[in-house]
Design an enzyme around this catalytic site. Structure first.
Site, PDB file in Angstrom:
ATOM      1  N   HIS A   1      -3.588   3.990   5.437  1.00 50.26           N
ATOM      2  CA  HIS A   1      -3.534   4.002   3.976  1.00 50.26           C
ATOM      3  C   HIS A   1      -3.837   5.397   3.443  1.00 50.26           C
ATOM      4  CE1 HIS A   1      -4.606  -0.582   3.845  1.00 50.26           C
ATOM      5  NE2 HIS A   1      -3.459  -0.323   4.459  1.00 50.26           N
TER       6      HIS A   1
ATOM      7  N   ARG B   1       4.048  -4.418   9.643  1.00 49.22           N
ATOM      8  CA  ARG B   1       4.662  -3.724   8.518  1.00 49.22           C
ATOM      9  C   ARG B   1       6.107  -4.210   8.375  1.00 49.22           C
ATOM     10  NH1 ARG B   1       1.863   2.312   9.201  1.00 49.22           N
ATOM     11  NH2 ARG B   1      -0.233   1.446   9.543  1.00 49.22           N
TER      12      ARG B   1
ATOM     13  N   HIS C   1       3.481  -5.333   3.904  1.00 49.74           N
ATOM     14  CA  HIS C   1       3.039  -5.927   5.159  1.00 49.74           C
ATOM     15  C   HIS C   1       3.469  -7.387   5.274  1.00 49.74           C
ATOM     16  CE1 HIS C   1       0.306  -2.631   6.555  1.00 49.74           C
ATOM     17  NE2 HIS C   1       0.384  -2.329   5.257  1.00 49.74           N
TER      18      HIS C   1
ATOM     19  N   HIS D   1       0.950   4.694   2.012  1.00 51.37           N
ATOM     20  CA  HIS D   1       0.423   5.204   3.276  1.00 51.37           C
ATOM     21  C   HIS D   1       0.463   6.722   3.304  1.00 51.37           C
ATOM     22  CE1 HIS D   1      -0.063   1.508   5.912  1.00 51.37           C
ATOM     23  NE2 HIS D   1       0.288   1.036   4.718  1.00 51.37           N
TER      24      HIS D   1
ATOM     25  N   ASP E   1      -4.533   1.698  -2.088  1.00 54.54           N
ATOM     26  CA  ASP E   1      -4.707   0.241  -2.069  1.00 54.54           C
ATOM     27  C   ASP E   1      -4.125  -0.376  -3.341  1.00 54.54           C
ATOM     28  OD1 ASP E   1      -5.980   0.405   0.355  1.00 54.54           O
ATOM     29  OD2 ASP E   1      -8.016   0.269  -0.470  1.00 54.54           O
TER      30      ASP E   1
ATOM     31  N   HIS F   1      -9.320   2.682  -1.137  1.00 53.72           N
ATOM     32  CA  HIS F   1      -8.397   3.766  -0.844  1.00 53.72           C
ATOM     33  C   HIS F   1      -7.548   4.023  -2.082  1.00 53.72           C
ATOM     34  CE1 HIS F   1      -8.444   2.190   3.598  1.00 53.72           C
ATOM     35  NE2 HIS F   1      -9.550   2.878   3.303  1.00 53.72           N
TER      36      HIS F   1
ATOM     37  N   HIS G   1     -11.553   0.475   2.515  1.00 50.50           N
ATOM     38  CA  HIS G   1     -10.479  -0.316   1.918  1.00 50.50           C
ATOM     39  C   HIS G   1     -11.068  -1.319   0.921  1.00 50.50           C
ATOM     40  CE1 HIS G   1      -6.760  -2.510   1.523  1.00 50.50           C
ATOM     41  NE2 HIS G   1      -7.327  -3.627   1.972  1.00 50.50           N
TER      42      HIS G   1
ATOM     43  N   HIS H   1       0.823  -1.209   0.000  1.00 48.17           N
ATOM     44  CA  HIS H   1       0.000   0.000   0.000  1.00 48.17           C
ATOM     45  C   HIS H   1       0.852   1.252   0.000  1.00 48.17           C
ATOM     46  CE1 HIS H   1      -2.141  -3.035   2.699  1.00 48.17           C
ATOM     47  NE2 HIS H   1      -2.860  -3.034   1.582  1.00 48.17           N
TER      48      HIS H   1
END
Length: 248
Positions: free
Chosen positions: A84, A166, A143, A69, A104, A101, A92, A67
């Site tokens: 995000h 993360r 992630h 952020h 995403d 998002h 999401h 993603h």
């Protein structure tokens, strides 16, 4: 669940881009978060969105949420990058969803060596500084777990996709002049140059002259000429009937 994730990950990956040839518009140097992650990503912009290419190492084999952020900070094992990137306040979702998002980007897959090769085209983010979805200076986070793409059936699924810790992150550093306002390609204006061409000789193919045949004149000395003067040689005469050769 695994087959479902594979389908969405393939949908997010596109063939390598061939239209960029002058270097990336942004780069991301990945640093460790909860895992010893490293790698480098290159971002290329076009009129429709952003192409992300590169590789990330130090992952566990399998799928990992990927993603953009909302903050450009990497402290506290990448937690300082915030949630995000979501400028429009949506839930999401998957990359191909309307409700998602802007940040995403779905899942990426790490091979048995823990390397994820990334080649993604996304049209919800931008490297145009005048756009609401401009991502320059923000963070990309990979992630530890699989992103459920908002299908998890719980409130956290609609926020984070339950993608877990993360593993690593990096700042999107704009390079190559992309920080200036985006301008569409302009046509090249060239001053008019008169073309001087030397005169070319005219080549004419000679045409044959058609002369009608003339009747041939046949001289006939012993035929009357009907008024035309005609000289005979030797002269012809008729002796008188009373001519006597023995007469003197």
């Amino acid at each position: 669940m695994k087959a479902f994730v594979v389908f969405l990950s393939v949908a997010a990956v596109v063939r390598p881009s061939s239209f960029h040839g002058s270097g990336p518009d942004a780069v991301v140097e990945m640093v460790p978060g909860s895992d010893q992650v490293g790698g480098r990503l290159e971002l290329f912009r076009n009129n429709a969105g952003v192409i992300i290419q590169g590789s990330v190492t130090g992952l566990t084999p399998g799928y990992h949420g990927f993603h953009v952020h909302a903050k450009g900070r990497l402290g506290d094992f990448c937690k300082d990058a915030g949630g995000h990137f979501n400028p429009f306040g949506k839930n999401h979702g998957a990359p191909e969803d309307v409700e998602r998002h802007a940040g995403d980007l779905g899942n990426v897959e790490a091979d048995s060596y823990g390397v994820a090769y990334i080649n993604i085209a996304d049209y919800h983010i931008s490297l145009d500084p005048s756009s609401q979805t401009f991502i320059g200076g923000l963070a990309i986070v990979i992630h530890a777990g699989v992103d459920d793409l908002g299908r998890g059936g719980n409130p956290e699924s609609l926020k984070t996709g339950n993608a877990g810790k993360r593993s690593g992150c990096g700042i999107i550093q704009v390079v190559g002049g992309s920080s200036s306002a985006y301008l569409p390609p302009q046509p090249i204006q060239r001053p008019f140059q008169p073309v001087h061409r030397p005169p070319q000789p005219v080549h004419r193919i000679p045409q044959p002259v058609h002369t009608p045949p003339q009747p041939a004149f046949h001289y006939q000395p012993h035929q009357p000429n009907y008024g035309r003067f005609e000289l005979e040689f030797p002269p012809r005469f008729s002796p008188p009937r009373s001519f006597n050769p023995y007469y003197h």
